[in-house]
Write an enzyme that holds these catalytic residues in place. Sequence first.
Site, PDB file in Angstrom:
ATOM      1  N   ARG A  30       4.701   5.937  14.360  1.00  0.00           N
ATOM      2  CA  ARG A  30       4.527   6.394  12.978  1.00  0.00           C
ATOM      3  C   ARG A  30       3.953   7.814  12.914  1.00  0.00           C
ATOM      4  NH1 ARG A  30       0.704   4.137   8.068  1.00  0.00           N
ATOM      5  NH2 ARG A  30      -0.838   5.523   8.978  1.00  0.00           N
ATOM      6  N   HIS A  40       4.770   0.176   0.262  1.00  0.00           N
ATOM      7  CA  HIS A  40       5.479  -0.577   1.301  1.00  0.00           C
ATOM      8  C   HIS A  40       4.612  -1.700   1.832  1.00  0.00           C
ATOM      9  CE1 HIS A  40       3.389   2.617   3.477  1.00  0.00           C
ATOM     10  NE2 HIS A  40       3.429   1.855   4.560  1.00  0.00           N
ATOM     11  N   HIS A  75       0.841  -1.209   0.000  1.00  0.00           N
ATOM     12  CA  HIS A  75       0.000   0.000   0.000  1.00  0.00           C
ATOM     13  C   HIS A  75       0.869   1.248   0.000  1.00  0.00           C
ATOM     14  CE1 HIS A  75       1.035  -0.597   4.222  1.00  0.00           C
ATOM     15  NE2 HIS A  75       0.708   0.654   4.471  1.00  0.00           N
ATOM     16  N   ASP A 107       0.575   4.943   2.149  1.00  0.00           N
ATOM     17  CA  ASP A 107      -0.202   5.382   3.300  1.00  0.00           C
ATOM     18  C   ASP A 107      -1.286   6.382   2.885  1.00  0.00           C
ATOM     19  OD1 ASP A 107       1.018   3.813   5.216  1.00  0.00           O
ATOM     20  OD2 ASP A 107       2.651   5.241   5.511  1.00  0.00           O
TER      21      ASP A 107
HETATM   22  C1  SIN Z   1       2.919   1.120   7.858  1.00  0.00           C
HETATM   23  O1  SIN Z   1       2.353   0.514   6.967  1.00  0.00           O
HETATM   24  O2  SIN Z   1       2.870   2.329   7.925  1.00  0.00           O
HETATM   25  C2  SIN Z   1       3.733   0.361   8.889  1.00  0.00           C
HETATM   26  C3  SIN Z   1       4.974  -0.219   8.282  1.00  0.00           C
HETATM   27  C4  SIN Z   1       5.715  -1.098   9.249  1.00  0.00           C
HETATM   28  O3  SIN Z   1       5.263  -1.311  10.381  1.00  0.00           O
HETATM   29  O4  SIN Z   1       6.774  -1.592   8.864  1.00  0.00           O
END
Ligand code: SIN
Length: 280
Positions: free
Chosen positions: A271, A256, A97, A99
């Site tokens: 985050r 990611h 995805h 974000d």
């Molecule tokens: C996310 O998708 O923002 C989290 C990524 C992660 O925990 O590695």
Amino acid sequence: MSFEVRPLSGALGAEILGADVTDFGPDEHARLQAAFLEYHVLVIRDQKLGRGEQLEFARNFGVPEVHPIVEGMGDHPDVIRVHKPAGESASFGVGWHTDNSFFECPSGATVLYGEVVPPVGGDTLFASMDRAWEALSEPFRERIEGMVGVHSARQAYDPGRVGPDKYEGKGPLTYKYSDAIQEEVRHPVARRHVETGRKSLYVNPMFTLGIEGLRSAEAKALLGFLFAHAASPDFQCRVRWQPGTVTMWDNRCVWHYALDDYREHERLMYRVTLAGEKPV
Ligand code: SIN
């Protein structure tokens, strides 16, 4: 302060070694910003950041956002505590995805700080959507260039799909009911980066649910092809976390995927996402 920029793969990503982001001046920020636009994923090793310091660092790249569905921290609503206790499956960010592409103005950069990381597993994969776009043939790009993707959070956050626990505050992450879950927004399938001018593929498997004007079966077939194409290992890099690693990425041109391969271990990240612009 001098720091080393060491590329992680031929496609994207670089490690930043020998930096202390709490001690950056304008020159260091300018160098980091240039590296960010070149590599799109920066993995800054050996930091020690509290939430205030993480936010202060993140503000050099944009304005932190409050997520409409996932609860932020009490004292820092613009920070999400991404905790996976030992013995549970990972459930946040698992799957390709970008974000918050379901926002009218999707997140620009994300700044993720690793505090507790598993001894093995829990890596994050990244994929370059510049590369994915450029690897399509010219006639195919011309064909899809004017298309518009339909993005929504309903597949990822609908209480009926994810189960009620998160909405009842029973897990380590708490979701809140919001109209944003069912809303649909439209973004171009090919997005031009406002800073680099490069074009990238701007659809993703978690939030892009259709293509404007196409029948659902047609959109599914086209998106299925694009998702498989864009997930090629040729466009990827992989980040192995260490405690104190800050990874920042550019959601405008990068996918990611948080791996779910460390059930027996704990993982704790913080985050921050930064407001982005309407895709063009
Ligand atoms: C996310 O998708 O923002 C989290 C990524 C992660 O925990 O590695």
